[in-house]
Design a protein around this motif. Sequence first.
Motif, PDB file in Angstrom:
ATOM      1  N   GLY A  34       0.849  -1.266   0.159  1.00 32.07           N
ATOM      2  CA  GLY A  34       0.096   0.021  -0.038  1.00 32.07           C
ATOM      3  C   GLY A  34       0.878   1.278  -0.057  1.00 32.07           C
ATOM      4  N   ASP A  36       0.360   5.501   0.554  1.00 32.61           N
ATOM      5  CA  ASP A  36      -0.410   6.772   0.960  1.00 32.61           C
ATOM      6  C   ASP A  36       0.089   7.752   0.200  1.00 32.61           C
ATOM      7  OD1 ASP A  36      -1.722   8.838   2.167  1.00 32.61           O
ATOM      8  OD2 ASP A  36      -1.040   8.363   4.164  1.00 32.61           O
ATOM      9  N   HIS A  50       0.493  -4.843   3.295  1.00 36.02           N
ATOM     10  CA  HIS A  50      -0.896  -4.973   3.813  1.00 36.02           C
ATOM     11  C   HIS A  50      -1.191  -6.711   3.713  1.00 36.02           C
ATOM     12  CE1 HIS A  50      -5.543  -4.995   2.381  1.00 36.02           C
ATOM     13  NE2 HIS A  50      -5.197  -5.372   3.723  1.00 36.02           N
ATOM     14  N   LYS A  52      -3.259  -9.102   4.318  1.00 37.63           N
ATOM     15  CA  LYS A  52      -4.749  -9.258   3.964  1.00 37.63           C
ATOM     16  C   LYS A  52      -5.410 -10.306   5.012  1.00 37.63           C
ATOM     17  CE  LYS A  52      -3.920  -8.047  -0.646  1.00 37.63           C
ATOM     18  NZ  LYS A  52      -4.307  -8.354  -2.202  1.00 37.63           N
ATOM     19  N   PRO A  64      -6.253  -1.406   7.479  1.00 35.57           N
ATOM     20  CA  PRO A  64      -7.037  -0.855   6.497  1.00 35.57           C
ATOM     21  C   PRO A  64      -8.362  -1.218   6.224  1.00 35.57           C
ATOM     22  CG  PRO A  64      -5.489  -2.568   5.732  1.00 35.57           C
ATOM     23  CD  PRO A  64      -5.594  -2.790   7.358  1.00 35.57           C
ATOM     24  N   VAL A  81      -6.084   3.830   6.297  1.00 28.78           N
ATOM     25  CA  VAL A  81      -5.156   3.145   7.339  1.00 28.78           C
ATOM     26  C   VAL A  81      -5.047   3.593   8.376  1.00 28.78           C
ATOM     27  CG1 VAL A  81      -2.935   1.881   7.778  1.00 28.78           C
ATOM     28  CG2 VAL A  81      -3.978   1.834   5.527  1.00 28.78           C
ATOM     29  N   ALA A 162      -1.769  -3.595   8.618  1.00 30.59           N
ATOM     30  CA  ALA A 162      -0.716  -2.805   7.917  1.00 30.59           C
ATOM     31  C   ALA A 162       0.306  -2.751   8.522  1.00 30.59           C
ATOM     32  CB  ALA A 162      -1.468  -1.480   7.397  1.00 30.59           C
TER      33      ALA A 162
END
Length: 166
Positions: A34, A36, A50, A52, A64, A81, A162
């Motif tokens: 990820g 930002d 990330h 998951k 997230p 996040v 995250a």
Amino acid sequence: MNVPGAAKRLTLALAAMGAVAIAAPWLIARWGLGIDSQRNPSNPFRVYLHCKQDTHIERGVFVPFPVEGFAPVIPDGTVFVKRIVALEGDRVELRRNELLINGTPAARINPVILARAGLPFSRLDDIEVVPPGHAIVLGAAPDSFDSRYFGLVAVARFQGTAVPLW
């Protein structure tokens, strides 16, 4: 022209590409990267791993999750996040635009951000205790758009965890 070892290198290269092709769906299902891209980031990192399928939820963990209900300012489904600061059973108090969790100051509420979001007051205003299945999440920046404004987040909405990288 016959190059010594060319067949062996080609075989190894094809085997490596095949292994990557087979492993890629498995890797993608479990991890992601990820970034930002905000002009003013709300966390002290811009790049994160990330995870998951990580369901390890506790205070201090970054999570997230998709945000809903603030379109057109923030499109529905935008993934935020934020760090978990309160979970089920934690006491919540708002005192003169200051958010307290279990009696400890956690963050200040900015009236300008409330106005930009079209909110007359914090969505945590009527919350005294974090209910089961919910959490309060905050960004590190004082002007972060987080639970101070959009309220509780259902733990079921968290999309793993995250891990800050950079």
